[in-house]
Design a protein around this motif. Structure first.
Motif, mmCIF file in Angstrom:
data_model
loop_
_atom_site.group_PDB
_atom_site.id
_atom_site.type_symbol
_atom_site.label_atom_id
_atom_site.label_comp_id
_atom_site.label_asym_id
_atom_site.label_seq_id
_atom_site.Cartn_x
_atom_site.Cartn_y
_atom_site.Cartn_z
ATOM 1 N N ILE A 168 9.070 -11.957 1.896
ATOM 2 C CA ILE A 168 10.447 -12.464 1.891
ATOM 3 C C ILE A 168 11.446 -11.330 1.681
ATOM 4 C CG2 ILE A 168 12.072 -13.889 0.580
ATOM 5 C CD1 ILE A 168 9.777 -15.916 0.274
ATOM 6 N N ARG A 169 11.092 -10.342 0.889
ATOM 7 C CA ARG A 169 11.997 -9.223 0.635
ATOM 8 C C ARG A 169 12.072 -8.244 1.798
ATOM 9 N NH1 ARG A 169 13.332 -7.906 -4.717
ATOM 10 N NH2 ARG A 169 12.569 -9.429 -6.176
ATOM 11 N N ASP A 170 11.242 -8.411 2.823
ATOM 12 C CA ASP A 170 11.205 -7.500 3.973
ATOM 13 C C ASP A 170 10.916 -6.060 3.567
ATOM 14 O OD1 ASP A 170 11.681 -9.398 5.967
ATOM 15 O OD2 ASP A 170 13.834 -9.297 5.656
ATOM 16 N N ASN A 171 10.119 -5.873 2.537
ATOM 17 C CA ASN A 171 9.800 -4.522 2.080
ATOM 18 C C ASN A 171 8.472 -4.000 2.601
ATOM 19 O OD1 ASN A 171 12.125 -4.299 0.608
ATOM 20 N ND2 ASN A 171 11.211 -4.926 -1.305
ATOM 21 N N LEU A 172 7.665 -4.852 3.192
ATOM 22 C CA LEU A 172 6.358 -4.419 3.671
ATOM 23 C C LEU A 172 6.478 -3.857 5.078
ATOM 24 C CD1 LEU A 172 4.152 -7.447 2.544
ATOM 25 C CD2 LEU A 172 4.500 -5.286 1.358
ATOM 26 N N ASN A 173 5.575 -2.947 5.440
ATOM 27 C CA ASN A 173 5.551 -2.493 6.823
ATOM 28 C C ASN A 173 4.820 -3.555 7.650
ATOM 29 O OD1 ASN A 173 2.700 -1.906 7.109
ATOM 30 N ND2 ASN A 173 3.021 -0.024 5.956
ATOM 31 N N ARG A 201 9.743 -1.891 -8.497
ATOM 32 C CA ARG A 201 10.471 -1.848 -9.769
ATOM 33 C C ARG A 201 9.658 -1.109 -10.821
ATOM 34 N NH1 ARG A 201 11.051 -7.941 -10.229
ATOM 35 N NH2 ARG A 201 9.919 -7.850 -8.295
ATOM 36 N N LEU A 202 8.345 -1.366 -10.859
ATOM 37 C CA LEU A 202 7.481 -0.698 -11.825
ATOM 38 C C LEU A 202 7.448 0.811 -11.577
ATOM 39 C CD1 LEU A 202 5.497 -0.857 -14.195
ATOM 40 C CD2 LEU A 202 3.675 -1.285 -12.523
ATOM 41 N N ALA A 203 7.322 1.218 -10.324
ATOM 42 C CA ALA A 203 7.296 2.649 -9.997
ATOM 43 C C ALA A 203 8.622 3.318 -10.374
ATOM 44 C CB ALA A 203 7.005 2.851 -8.510
ATOM 45 N N ALA A 204 9.732 2.635 -10.098
ATOM 46 C CA ALA A 204 11.048 3.186 -10.441
ATOM 47 C C ALA A 204 11.199 3.317 -11.955
ATOM 48 C CB ALA A 204 12.151 2.309 -9.862
ATOM 49 N N ILE A 205 10.747 2.321 -12.685
ATOM 50 C CA ILE A 205 10.833 2.337 -14.149
ATOM 51 C C ILE A 205 9.963 3.451 -14.724
ATOM 52 C CG2 ILE A 205 10.142 1.013 -16.194
ATOM 53 C CD1 ILE A 205 11.194 -1.473 -14.628
ATOM 54 N N LYS A 206 8.778 3.637 -14.138
ATOM 55 C CA LYS A 206 7.912 4.735 -14.600
ATOM 56 C C LYS A 206 8.592 6.082 -14.401
ATOM 57 C CE LYS A 206 3.348 2.639 -14.110
ATOM 58 N NZ LYS A 206 2.070 2.661 -13.377
ATOM 59 N N SER A 207 9.333 6.232 -13.299
ATOM 60 C CA SER A 207 10.026 7.502 -13.053
ATOM 61 C C SER A 207 11.140 7.737 -14.073
ATOM 62 C CB SER A 207 10.580 7.545 -11.623
ATOM 63 O OG SER A 207 11.735 6.746 -11.502
ATOM 64 N N LYS A 250 0.823 -1.211 0.000
ATOM 65 C CA LYS A 250 0.000 0.000 0.000
ATOM 66 C C LYS A 250 0.859 1.265 0.000
ATOM 67 C CE LYS A 250 -3.730 -2.487 0.490
ATOM 68 N NZ LYS A 250 -4.091 -3.203 -0.682
ATOM 69 N N THR A 251 2.094 1.163 0.471
ATOM 70 C CA THR A 251 2.968 2.335 0.562
ATOM 71 C C THR A 251 4.307 2.029 -0.102
ATOM 72 O OG1 THR A 251 3.837 1.605 2.703
ATOM 73 C CG2 THR A 251 1.931 3.081 2.738
ATOM 74 N N GLN A 252 4.953 3.075 -0.572
ATOM 75 C CA GLN A 252 6.287 2.948 -1.159
ATOM 76 C C GLN A 252 7.149 4.091 -0.648
ATOM 77 O OE1 GLN A 252 5.387 2.844 -5.389
ATOM 78 N NE2 GLN A 252 5.387 0.622 -5.392
ATOM 79 N N ASP A 253 8.339 3.765 -0.234
ATOM 80 C CA ASP A 253 9.286 4.743 0.290
ATOM 81 C C ASP A 253 9.908 5.509 -0.876
ATOM 82 O OD1 ASP A 253 11.324 6.160 1.495
ATOM 83 O OD2 ASP A 253 12.377 4.398 2.279
ATOM 84 N N PRO A 254 9.686 6.825 -0.960
ATOM 85 C CA PRO A 254 10.215 7.605 -2.087
ATOM 86 C C PRO A 254 11.740 7.565 -2.183
ATOM 87 C CG PRO A 254 8.762 8.957 -0.706
ATOM 88 C CD PRO A 254 8.884 7.626 -0.053
ATOM 89 N N ASP A 255 12.423 7.524 -1.044
ATOM 90 C CA ASP A 255 13.889 7.452 -1.075
ATOM 91 C C ASP A 255 14.359 6.126 -1.663
ATOM 92 O OD1 ASP A 255 14.077 9.981 0.084
ATOM 93 O OD2 ASP A 255 14.151 9.162 2.124
ATOM 94 N N TYR A 256 13.688 5.040 -1.273
ATOM 95 C CA TYR A 256 14.025 3.728 -1.813
ATOM 96 C C TYR A 256 13.768 3.692 -3.318
ATOM 97 C CZ TYR A 256 13.714 -1.215 -2.954
ATOM 98 O OH TYR A 256 13.876 -2.435 -3.561
ATOM 99 N N LEU A 257 12.631 4.256 -3.739
ATOM 100 C CA LEU A 257 12.313 4.269 -5.171
ATOM 101 C C LEU A 257 13.340 5.063 -5.969
ATOM 102 C CD1 LEU A 257 8.431 4.696 -5.197
ATOM 103 C CD2 LEU A 257 9.765 2.612 -5.550
ATOM 104 N N ALA A 258 13.815 6.176 -5.407
ATOM 105 C CA ALA A 258 14.844 6.983 -6.093
ATOM 106 C C ALA A 258 16.142 6.190 -6.227
ATOM 107 C CB ALA A 258 15.082 8.287 -5.337
#
Length: 191
Positions: free
Chosen positions: A100-105, A66-72, A26-34
């Motif tokens: 498994i990726r430990d990316n969720l809150n 990955r999709l959000a980063a690619i869109k940027s 539901k959330t994405q960290d903008p710093d991580y996406l950058a």
């Protein structure tokens, strides 16, 4: 067959990839996406997206960051693997990959564990094996689901840790629990 290997290297137009409404992240960290976008820009996409073909579109199974980063980066196309399983398996695969990726809150993890427990009708030992996590980790995520709304709110805002949330949620009187929650959030205390 889990994946259609014929499509592994096929490039799919990003505009045809949609994210399901019930997607676990539901959330994405903008710093991580950058950071991810910089990595993809310099090294390319090292792991393709996982999608499911649905009525001329592709529904995302795994790879929302990955999709959000690619869109940027304003890419038109992206490598994707087409997942060839039913809806429950697609949802489960998406949840497992993100856990498994430990990316969720913690709240997203808790919802994912609850979904897998309910839809797979499996117990804690099987969930632990499936996710590669300890039984204690699974039990903690299931405990989060049963917390008071105020505790969940503070945990979701990352104002308190899981351990603090579990400890304070045991306080029966709402006024006392809420006072301790506010204190813990302001002071950053530990259990």
């Amino acid at each position: 067959m889990l994946f259609s290997s014929f499509y592994v290297t096929k490039k799919h137009y990003i505009s045809y990839i949609k994210i399901p409404l019930d997607f676990c992240r539901k959330t994405q960290d903008p710093d991580y996406l950058a950071e991810l976008a910089k990595s993809i820009e310099s090294l390319g996409l090292l792991q393709p997206l996982v999608v499911y073909q649905d009525d001329g579109f592709f529904e995302l199974v795994a790879g929302s960051c990955r999709l959000a980063a690619i869109k940027s980066l304003n890419w038109d196309k992206v490598p994707a693997v087409i997942y060839a399983r039913d809806e429950i398996d697609r949802k489960g695969a998406s949840l497992v990959e993100n856990i498994i990726r430990d990316n969720l809150n913690p709240l997203e993890e808790a919802e994912a564990v609850r979904f897998l427990a309910n839809d797979r009708a499996v117990g804690i030992p099987e969930l632990a094996r499936m996710l590669g996590k300890s039984e204690a980790w699974i039990k903690t995520r299931l405990d989060i689901i049963r917390m008071h709304p105020e505790t969940i709110d503070y945990l979701g805002q990352k104002k308190i840790s899981i351990a603090v949330a579990l400890a304070l949620d045991k306080i029966d009187r709402a006024s006392v629990r809420n006072e301790y929650l506010r204190f813990a959030a302001q002071g950053g205390c530990t259990t």
